[in-house]
Each structure stands twice: as structure tokens, then as C-alpha cells.
Design an enzyme around this catalytic site. Structure first.
Site, short mmCIF file in Angstrom:
data_model
loop_
_atom_site.label_atom_id
_atom_site.label_comp_id
_atom_site.label_asym_id
_atom_site.label_seq_id
_atom_site.Cartn_x
_atom_site.Cartn_y
_atom_site.Cartn_z
CB THR A 133 -4.00 5.29 7.75
OG1 THR A 133 -4.05 4.22 6.80
CG2 THR A 133 -4.49 4.79 9.09
N GLY A 134 -6.60 5.35 5.97
CA GLY A 134 -7.98 4.93 5.72
C GLY A 134 -8.55 5.59 4.49
CB THR A 176 -0.58 6.29 0.48
OG1 THR A 176 -1.46 5.17 0.39
CG2 THR A 176 -1.17 7.42 -0.34
NE ARG A 213 -8.78 7.88 -3.83
CZ ARG A 213 -8.12 7.65 -2.70
NH1 ARG A 213 -6.82 7.43 -2.72
NH2 ARG A 213 -8.75 7.64 -1.54
CB THR A 266 -1.65 5.54 4.23
OG1 THR A 266 -2.36 5.41 3.02
CG2 THR A 266 -0.97 6.89 4.31
CB SER A 297 -0.95 0.00 1.21
OG SER A 297 -0.31 -0.51 2.32
N1 ASP Z 1 -5.54 7.27 2.93
C1 ASP Z 1 -5.13 6.58 1.74
C2 ASP Z 1 -5.87 7.10 0.56
O1 ASP Z 1 -7.04 7.37 0.68
C3 ASP Z 1 -5.27 5.11 1.76
C4 ASP Z 1 -5.08 4.36 3.03
O2 ASP Z 1 -4.64 4.90 4.04
O3 ASP Z 1 -5.39 3.19 3.06
O4 ASP Z 1 -5.30 7.18 -0.50
#
Ligand code: ASP
Length: 331
Positions: A242-243, A209, A219, A191, A89
Site C-alpha cells: 500500500t502507499g 484500490t 493513471r 488500498t 480509497s
Molecule cells: N497503492 C495505491 C496506488 O498507488 C494507493 C494506496 O495504497 O494508497 O494506487
């Protein structure tokens, strides 16, 4: 009162004030800020990172222990994950977008509020280092796509194929159904957001990330957006996320958390409030993950998430510790 006596009295008065621990209410900003730290032991230097990434936090700590600065610590720290092809990731080995292209987002922010960011960067493993070059060598904050790649080339970064065989095979498998469905707590290292305070008490942060797997080409998430995926204010502290980035962007999550700390919340309380803002706006909050971590000027840390399973790592004089994060959903 004679002038000499007046001066003597006021000198005694200010000496008394300096010795008095309770300074709350003082209009002087610096003194007022110190007052919130009374009674709390400072934990600096310190590094904190999203997820259980011991190699990354150990590297950052190595820099801090050798009296390096927080900016170098966070850059070197997250570079460990960018180079690790097992981490799918971040950086090289990251999962591609729906068209099979690995596109990276990263940003970095220093103690003076300077920042640099790259979005939709292809073919370069160390996106965070390109972001740092944007910060240090250009009058801009953010470079995107082809322009970011051209800039990286000019700065001597080597182009590589970032799509590993493993990620390619998984993507080909995904194409059979081609359903975009972000996985919660994927592999327990998503991330990488990292914050560090060096021995001088200065704070920096970095975030890197490959974004959400199988996203639409083009995106960009929260991670390279200053204020969303990362924010540092050297007077207050820092936060990173993160997320599902779209939700973090909508609440300018990391900036919000730093501002909440400025208003007196602890890093833990601020992270909890940040997650609760997102939950309050989303009926479907059970379907996605958000995790925030934060550190204040004193080296106190906190973390909070929606779904159980998120964790964060700290390295300080107290040890190298993985902290399972408290979560909004408890069962
Ligand atoms: N925050 C990151 C994104 O939206 C992805 C992740 O943390 O899983 O690109």
C-alpha cells in the site's frame, strides 16, 4: 556386499534420514524447503491484510474456518472494503481522479500462479471479482478501461455510480486549489492487500484500490500490477503493498519481497529490505508512505513501512489482531 543386504542397509539409511531433523544442504528442493521450517510452529490457516480492516479479515477468516480455500477467502475479504462507502480509497465511495471519475484497480493471484487484473475500471464496485473472472474465464491476465467494463457487463456485473456525495463534495473542495499531494496514512485504511493460507497450506492474494486521490485521469498504480502490488508463490509465500504506487512499481516490490523470503529471509526481514530499497532511491522518502506485508508458507507474517501509522491485521488461531507496523522513520 550382497544385493539383499545392500537394500536392507539403504532402507535403514533412508529411515534414519527421515527421522533426522537437520536436512539443510539436501539437494531435493521440497526437503530443503521444509528444513527452513524446523523448530517453527506453523500458523495456518491465516489471513493478513493491509490496514486495520477487521470486517475484511473476519470475512476471510469465516471462509477459511469453513474449510474454504484461500482464493475465495481473499476475494470475499477484500469485497467487504470495496462495498464499504466509508472506505474512500477502495471500491464504491472511493475518491475520484482530478476529473471526478472513480477508477478502480485490482488483482488476484492463486496458488498455481494464475492471476487476473483490471485497471482503470469504472462503474463496478467489485473490481476484485472482475479480476478473478479475467483470471478464470479469459486467456489474458489484465483488462483495462472500457474493455474491462465491457467484459464485466458481459459477466453480469451491475453498473453503479461509485462517486458518493461525500467523495464528490471533497473533490469539489479539492478543485479550489487542485494540488496533487498524496496524504500519508489517509484514514488509516488505504488500498486493501490481503494474503491467506488455507487449511491445505495453499496461498492466494488479492489487492484492490481506487488509487491515489485526484490522480491524472488514466493513471494506474501498483495495486493491479502483478509483482508490484501483489505477488504469491505457493512454494514460498506472498506479499502485498500500500502507499504511493509509483515507488512500488519501480522496485517491483511484492515480487522482491517474495524472492527475499525464498532466499531465507523472514517475512519481517523481507518487508524491511523492500522498504529500504525504496528509501535508498528517494531523497524525499519522508514525504510519502509505503507499507508492505508478507506471509511465508509457514504462516509467519511481517510488515514494515516508511512512516509510522501503518498497521495490518491478522486472523488465525492466535486471534484477530491489529499490528501497528514497525516503521523506517521512528520519530
Ligand atoms: N497503492 C495505491 C496506488 O498507488 C494507493 C494506496 O495504497 O494508497 O494506487
Amino acid at each position: 556386499m550382497k544385493r539383499r543386504k545392500f537394500l536392507k542397509n539403504s532402507a535403514a539409511g533412508s529411515a534414519g534420514l527421515m527421522a533426522t531433523p537437520i536436512l539443510v544442504g539436501c539437494k531435493d528442493k521440497k526437503v530443503a524447503k521444509e528444513s527452513t521450517l524446523i523448530g517453527k510452529q506453523s500458523v495456518i490457516p491465516i489471513v493478513i491484510a493491509t490496514w486495520d480492516v477487521p470486517n475484511a479479515t473476519a470475512k476471510a477468516w469465516e471462509v477459511l474456518e469453513a474449510d474454504g480455500n484461500a482464493l475465495d477467502a481473499v476475494e470475499k475479504g477484500v469485497m467487504m472494503e470495496e462495498a464499504d462507502v466509508e472506505n474512500q480509497s477502495v471500491g464504491k465511495g472511493g475518491r475520484p481522479d482530478r476529473d471526478g471519475n472513480v477508477t478502480l484497480d485490482a488483482c488476484i493471484m492463486d496458488k498455481d500462479g494464475n492471476c487476473g487484473s483490471v485497471v482503470y475500471l469504472q462503474h463496478i464496485t467489485h473490481a476484485v471479482s472482475v479480476a478473478r473472472k479475467v483470471m478464470e474465464d479469459t486467456p489474458h491476465v489484465m483488462l483495462a478501461g472500457q474493455g474491462a467494463l465491457q467484459f464485466a457487463n458481459e459477466k453480469g456485473f451491475t453498473q453503479e455510480n461509485l462517486l458518493t456525495e461525500k467523495s464528490k463534495l471533497e473533490w469539489m473542495e479539492w478543485k479550489k486549489t487542485a494540488k496533487y499531494q498524496p496524504v500519508i496514512n489517509i484514514e488509516n485504511h488505504d488500498t486493501i492487500g490481503m494474503l491467506a493460507i488455507d487449511k491445505n497450506g495453499d496461498i492466494s492474494g488479492a489487492c484492490t484500490t481506487s488509487g491515489m486521490a485526484y490522480k491524472i485521469g488514466g493513471r494506474v498504480g501498483d495495486s493491479p500490477i502483478i509483482g508490484a502490488g501483489l505477488f504469491v508463490d505457493n512454494e514460498v509465500g506472498g506479499a502485498t503493498a500500500t502507499g504511493v504506487g509509483e515507488e512500488v512499481v519501480k522496485t517491483v516490490g511484492s515480487f522482491l519481497i517474495v524472492e527475499l523470503m525464498r532466499q531465507g529471509k523472514s517475512p519481517q526481514e523481507a518487508c524491511e529490505e523492500g522498504v529500504k530499497r525504496i528509501v535508498a532511491k528517494n531523497k524525499n522518502y519522508k514525504d510519502f508512505q509505503i507499507g508492505f506485508i508478507a506471509v511465508n508458507k509457514n504462516g509467519e507474517t511481517g510488515g514494515y513501512c516508511i512512516q509510522p501509522g501503518f498497521s495490518y491485521r491478522t486472523f488465525s488461531k492466535d486471534g484477530h489482531i491489529n499490528h501497528p507496523s514497525k516503521a523506517y522513520i521512528t520519530s
